[in-house]
Every structure is written in C-alpha cells, then in structure tokens.
Write a protein that holds these residues in place. Sequence first.
Motif, short mmCIF file in Angstrom:
data_model
loop_
_atom_site.label_atom_id
_atom_site.label_comp_id
_atom_site.label_asym_id
_atom_site.label_seq_id
_atom_site.Cartn_x
_atom_site.Cartn_y
_atom_site.Cartn_z
N VAL A 44 0.71 -1.22 -0.01
CA VAL A 44 0.10 -0.01 -0.12
C VAL A 44 0.84 1.07 -0.06
O VAL A 44 1.75 1.38 0.73
CB VAL A 44 -0.89 0.03 1.19
CG1 VAL A 44 -1.89 1.31 1.14
CG2 VAL A 44 -1.78 -1.44 1.07
N ILE A 45 0.48 2.06 -0.95
CA ILE A 45 1.39 3.06 -0.96
C ILE A 45 0.47 4.55 -0.73
O ILE A 45 -0.45 4.53 -1.37
CB ILE A 45 1.93 3.59 -2.47
CG1 ILE A 45 2.84 2.53 -2.87
CG2 ILE A 45 2.80 4.89 -2.69
CD1 ILE A 45 3.25 2.11 -4.39
N THR A 46 0.88 5.49 -0.02
CA THR A 46 0.15 6.67 0.32
C THR A 46 0.59 7.87 -0.67
O THR A 46 1.77 7.93 -0.50
CB THR A 46 0.24 7.00 1.94
OG1 THR A 46 -0.36 6.20 2.56
CG2 THR A 46 -0.58 8.23 2.13
N THR A 47 -0.31 8.13 -1.38
CA THR A 47 0.22 9.02 -2.34
C THR A 47 -1.12 10.27 -2.59
O THR A 47 -1.75 10.39 -1.67
CB THR A 47 0.51 8.49 -3.78
OG1 THR A 47 1.06 9.63 -4.68
CG2 THR A 47 -0.68 8.05 -4.31
N VAL A 94 -5.98 14.75 -3.51
CA VAL A 94 -6.35 14.32 -2.22
C VAL A 94 -5.45 13.01 -1.81
O VAL A 94 -4.98 12.38 -2.59
CB VAL A 94 -7.86 13.62 -2.63
CG1 VAL A 94 -8.19 13.15 -1.47
CG2 VAL A 94 -8.89 14.70 -2.84
N VAL A 95 -5.08 12.88 -0.79
CA VAL A 95 -4.19 11.95 -0.20
C VAL A 95 -5.19 10.57 -0.32
O VAL A 95 -6.12 10.45 0.04
CB VAL A 95 -3.91 12.06 1.28
CG1 VAL A 95 -3.09 11.11 1.96
CG2 VAL A 95 -3.29 13.52 1.70
N ALA A 96 -4.25 9.67 -0.82
CA ALA A 96 -5.19 8.41 -1.10
C ALA A 96 -3.92 7.14 -1.03
O ALA A 96 -2.99 7.17 -0.95
CB ALA A 96 -5.88 8.27 -2.46
N LYS A 97 -4.68 6.10 -0.65
CA LYS A 97 -3.77 4.80 -0.60
C LYS A 97 -4.11 3.93 -1.55
O LYS A 97 -5.60 3.96 -2.26
CB LYS A 97 -4.18 3.93 0.76
CG LYS A 97 -3.61 4.82 1.99
CD LYS A 97 -3.85 4.01 3.19
CE LYS A 97 -3.60 4.81 4.28
NZ LYS A 97 -3.55 3.96 5.72
N VAL A 98 -2.99 3.65 -2.27
CA VAL A 98 -3.10 3.06 -3.66
C VAL A 98 -2.32 1.69 -3.47
O VAL A 98 -1.33 1.50 -2.85
CB VAL A 98 -2.87 3.74 -4.88
CG1 VAL A 98 -3.62 5.07 -5.00
CG2 VAL A 98 -1.26 4.18 -4.94
N VAL A 99 -2.57 0.58 -4.65
CA VAL A 99 -1.83 -0.69 -4.61
C VAL A 99 -1.46 -0.87 -6.22
O VAL A 99 -2.45 -0.14 -6.93
CB VAL A 99 -2.40 -1.80 -4.00
CG1 VAL A 99 -2.63 -1.60 -2.60
CG2 VAL A 99 -3.88 -2.05 -4.62
N GLU A 100 -0.38 -1.45 -6.53
CA GLU A 100 -0.25 -1.67 -7.88
C GLU A 100 -1.24 -2.65 -8.46
O GLU A 100 -1.62 -3.91 -7.59
CB GLU A 100 1.23 -2.52 -7.94
CG GLU A 100 1.51 -2.65 -9.43
CD GLU A 100 2.99 -3.16 -9.52
OE1 GLU A 100 3.20 -3.70 -10.55
OE2 GLU A 100 3.87 -2.83 -8.71
N SER A 101 -1.85 -2.30 -9.52
CA SER A 101 -2.97 -3.24 -9.95
C SER A 101 -2.37 -4.63 -10.85
O SER A 101 -1.40 -4.61 -11.26
CB SER A 101 -3.83 -2.50 -11.07
OG SER A 101 -4.49 -1.56 -10.30
N GLU A 102 -3.28 -5.61 -10.99
CA GLU A 102 -3.01 -6.69 -11.66
C GLU A 102 -2.90 -6.21 -13.24
O GLU A 102 -3.59 -5.28 -13.67
CB GLU A 102 -4.06 -7.75 -11.63
CG GLU A 102 -5.53 -7.64 -12.03
CD GLU A 102 -6.51 -6.55 -11.16
OE1 GLU A 102 -7.26 -6.14 -11.73
OE2 GLU A 102 -5.97 -6.20 -9.87
N VAL A 103 -2.27 -7.21 -13.99
CA VAL A 103 -2.03 -6.85 -15.53
C VAL A 103 -2.66 -8.02 -16.14
O VAL A 103 -2.32 -9.07 -15.81
CB VAL A 103 -0.54 -6.31 -15.59
CG1 VAL A 103 -0.37 -4.74 -15.12
CG2 VAL A 103 0.32 -7.20 -15.38
#
Length: 147
Positions: A4-7, A68-77
Amino acid sequence: MSEVITTLVGELQAKPGFKFIFEKPADVCYNCKLREVCAFKLEPNTIYTVVEVLNKKHRCALREGWVVVAKVVESEVEALIDAKMAVEGAIITFKRRQCRNKNCPQRHLCQSPYVKDGEKYRILKVQNEKIMCEGRKLVKATLIRVK
C-alpha cells in the motif's frame, strides 16, 4: 496483496476502485514541494488502484485544482505467457518476447509496457483459450507483480 502506497491523486479520481496509469512525473512536478509524496512515490508505466481515500487535500499546479491523499496498490495486469507455465498461483519471471508482427491483434498483451520484463509475477488467473504465435502456444493470464 500489493504494498500500500500513500500518495496524492486528482480529486475526481479519488474513489476506491478507481484505476489509473502512472506514466511519469510531469515537468511541473519537479518544482512542487509535494513531489516526494506524490509523483515521485509512484513507479513509471505502472497501473494503480485506489483502495482508500483520506480526508486531506492540497492544491495542485498540474491539475489546476485539488489532489487528495489516497492509498493505492499496484494493479493486476494481463499478458500472454507460455501455456506450459500457465498455472494459477505459480510465480514466474516475465520474459518479453520479440514480436515481428506489428499488426497482431494480441500485441497489446505481449508487448504491454505495464508488464515489466525480468520481474517476478504471481499468476492469478489463466484463460482457457490458447493462442498460437510463431509456433508457440500462449495463453492470456492475469498477473500481479511480486516484490
């Protein structure tokens, strides 16, 4: 699950489940005081999914609005892989093949910039349909990078 990356993401894109492609930082990002927590936290040519939105926003020169501050994850491909190694749950090292057919309807799956050559991926799902390409049996698979 991916790390999880906060960006920071655009206000209109800040919705759980929203997917976006990060290609590279824009020129204006290099002079921004938030670059280290925004564009410089993300990896170029990578697809991300917003998993959580936090209640904090900042002005953005690139968007001429808010991020906006958000948490993201790398998606499936999705990619084409050799049918011989297409086992759900297996971890493979993705090897990009040279493609001579510029008009191939499957080219976007075997030459995708979002699947990184030489990186390890877990196979999440394998499609049943086999595709013949230059004498090789390939299958479409959903992959997630393993770090």
